[in-house]
Design an enzyme around this catalytic site. Structure first.
Site, PDB file in Angstrom:
ATOM      1  N   CYS B  77       0.851  -1.204   0.000  1.00 48.92           N
ATOM      2  CA  CYS B  77       0.000   0.000   0.000  1.00 48.92           C
ATOM      3  C   CYS B  77       0.881   1.246   0.000  1.00 48.92           C
ATOM      4  O   CYS B  77       1.628   1.460  -0.952  1.00 48.92           O
ATOM      5  CB  CYS B  77      -0.990  -0.043   1.172  1.00 48.92           C
ATOM      6  SG  CYS B  77      -2.337   1.147   0.969  1.00 48.92           S
ATOM      7  N   HIS B 179      -3.796  -4.698  -0.034  1.00 45.51           N
ATOM      8  CA  HIS B 179      -3.301  -5.278   1.212  1.00 45.51           C
ATOM      9  C   HIS B 179      -3.351  -6.802   1.120  1.00 45.51           C
ATOM     10  O   HIS B 179      -4.400  -7.385   1.370  1.00 45.51           O
ATOM     11  CB  HIS B 179      -4.151  -4.801   2.391  1.00 45.51           C
ATOM     12  CG  HIS B 179      -3.900  -3.378   2.765  1.00 45.51           C
ATOM     13  ND1 HIS B 179      -2.909  -3.004   3.638  1.00 45.51           N
ATOM     14  CD2 HIS B 179      -4.475  -2.222   2.342  1.00 45.51           C
ATOM     15  CE1 HIS B 179      -2.883  -1.690   3.761  1.00 45.51           C
ATOM     16  NE2 HIS B 179      -3.833  -1.186   2.975  1.00 45.51           N
ATOM     17  N   GLU B 181      -2.301  -8.893   3.113  1.00 37.85           N
ATOM     18  CA  GLU B 181      -2.601  -9.456   4.443  1.00 37.85           C
ATOM     19  C   GLU B 181      -4.087  -9.405   4.770  1.00 37.85           C
ATOM     20  O   GLU B 181      -4.537  -9.989   5.750  1.00 37.85           O
ATOM     21  CB  GLU B 181      -1.775  -8.727   5.511  1.00 37.85           C
ATOM     22  CG  GLU B 181      -2.245  -7.321   5.900  1.00 37.85           C
ATOM     23  CD  GLU B 181      -1.831  -6.213   4.923  1.00 37.85           C
ATOM     24  OE1 GLU B 181      -1.387  -6.519   3.797  1.00 37.85           O
ATOM     25  OE2 GLU B 181      -1.966  -5.029   5.314  1.00 37.85           O
TER      26      GLU B 181
END
Lengths: 255, 199
Positions: B77, B179, B181
């Site tokens: 990001c 993202h 994650e």
């Protein structure tokens, strides 16, 4: 093309997930982390946790369960409830929440939205709004987690949406209180009016009862996401089947 | 293997830590380059805005350390944006590891900013180690208002109004605008590709 988001909402009271009808008579529907993991596994795009006992009782959400949720799921989630300072917000964000949502405290201190957006960036600042029609116009309500303390604010809902965005809200969740928990469909009229003044993502809340309600709100009110609780908690609608059905209706969703 | 997560002090890094936990990969937090000396690869996460993040990276000496960094590096990001030359966000000079600049995304009819939610990623090149096991058009989770246009180092793009870089790579310098994650199975696979890169 950005997918329309399906967002299960988990109302949390005293560390458990609960659900009420029109904000009253809450019943226990399960453990926070196991429900979060179940929804993430079924294809939810995002989760929202509202600590509904927080604002009326003047306390904030517990960062400890925020951490447990962050460990358990690999989709974004938002935490709401009693966040009334930059430090409160930081604790939740650093515990792993992707976004924080403010509602009643932002009404009492609107400048808080500016402070939060300046500190963390507007992308993680959500303003939640509880709204219903009073005397022919949509008006904002506060402290809705406790019927005894709920207040009708003087603010008109559409004005508050514009002000919140101006101050730095990165997303608006509009909870239409007359529809909440009754499963008769989203408040298309109010959401369409909100959409017209809302240039950040808008999330519809309150009223989902059938799969058709989701396609209606995406098509007619052009919201970015639809939030629902009881239909998912009670397994009236499965998230997987809902998304498959929406895809058949040519609505862009993440499979 | 150990991954060092570069701690700029303004990013929410817990979700990156837990994603690595889920993949069973040991990780450490490194505020300064020396603290990452025992790590095999580096992740530069990012939530927040470019100027304070760059100020913290410079104060800790990361700007110089990363220029000659031989280990695989993944920017996420804002962390990806910082890999480029400069950002329109606050008019700040960035790390300059990749050519190109970060631009404000412009609001367009029907498109809202921030660009927030799940969007499709489309391959810009035929094959890349970052794309192993990923299919063209899978969804990833984005939250941002600034973006890098498609450059010669774009591996995958996404479109919100205009097309922009969703994944970039030059040698061992990699970046994801989304993202990983928080991008479900797709994101886990991409993180895994980074962990297996060059191994």
């Amino acid at each position: 093309m950005l997918a329309k988001r399906i967002i299960p909402c988990l109302d949390v009271r005293d560390g458990r997930v609960v659900k009420g009808v029109r904000f009253r008579n809450h019943e226990d529907v399960g453990d926070i982390v196991s429900l979060a993991a179940r929804y993430a596994g079924e294809g939810a795009d995002e989760l929202v946790f509202y600590d509904i006992s927080a604002s009326p009782e003047s306390r904030s959400v517990e960062p400890e369960w925020v951490k447990r949720v962050a460990r358990a799921i690999d989709i974004p989630f938002c935490v709401a409830g009693g966040i009334r300072s930059v430090d409160d917000a930081r604790a939740r964000l650093f515990a792993g929440a992707d976004k924080i949502s403010v509602n009643s405290p932002a009404l009492a201190d609107p400048d808080m939205i500016n402070r939060l957006a300046d500190e963390f960036g507007r992308q993680c600042i959500v303003v939640g709004i509880d709204s219903r029609e009073v005397g022919g116009e949509w008006r904002v309500h506060s402290n809705t987690g406790d019927p005894g303390k709920t207040r009708t604010e003087t603010r008109a809902t559409l004005d508050w949406i514009e002000e919140a965005i101006e101050r730095g809200a990165g997303e608006i969740v509009l909870n239409c209180m007359d529809q909440d928990g009754v499963r008769e469909g989203y408040d298309i009229k109010q959401l369409t009016a909100a959409r017209a003044v809302c240039r950040v993502p808008l999330i519809a809340s309150g009223g989902a009862g059938a799969m058709a309600h989701f396609s209606e709100v995406f098509r007619q009110a052009d919201v970015d996401g639809a939030l629902a609780a009881s239909v998912f908690h009670k397994q009236v609608i499965g998230i997987g089947e809902l998304k498959a059905w929406l895809a058949q209706q040519s609505i862009e969703v993440r499979p | 293997m150990t991954v060092a997560i570069i701690h700029t002090g303004c990013a929410n890094i817990f979700s990156v830590q837990t994603a690595l936990d889920r993949l069973g990969v040991p990780h450490i937090l490194a505020e300064r380059p020396a603290e990452a000396s025992g790590a095999d690869r580096l992740i530069l996460p990012g939530v927040g805005s470019a100027r304070p993040a760059m100020e913290n990276l410079r104060a800790a000496g990361w700007d110089e350390a990363l220029v000659a960094e031989p280990r695989p590096l993944l920017g996420i990001c804002l962390g990806m944006q910082l890999l480029f030359e400069a950002s329109e966000e606050g008019g700040v000079e960035c790390l300059g590891l990749l050519p190109g600049n970060v631009m404000a995304m412009t609001a367009f009819d029907g498109g809202r900013l921030p660009h927030m939610g799940w969007n499709r990623i489309h391959f810009e090149i035929g094959q890349d180690p970052m794309l192993t096991g990923i299919e063209d058009g899978e969804h990833a989770y984005f939250v941002h208002s600034y973006a890098v246009p498609v450059t010669q180092h774009t591996v995958a793009s996404s479109t919100h109004g205009a097309r922009f870089s969703a994944m970039v790579r030059r040698g061992n310098v990699m970046g994801c605008q989304f993202h990983p994650e928080r991008s479900g199975k797709t994101g886990a696979r991409i993180l895994n590709n980074f962990l297996e890169f060059g191994a």
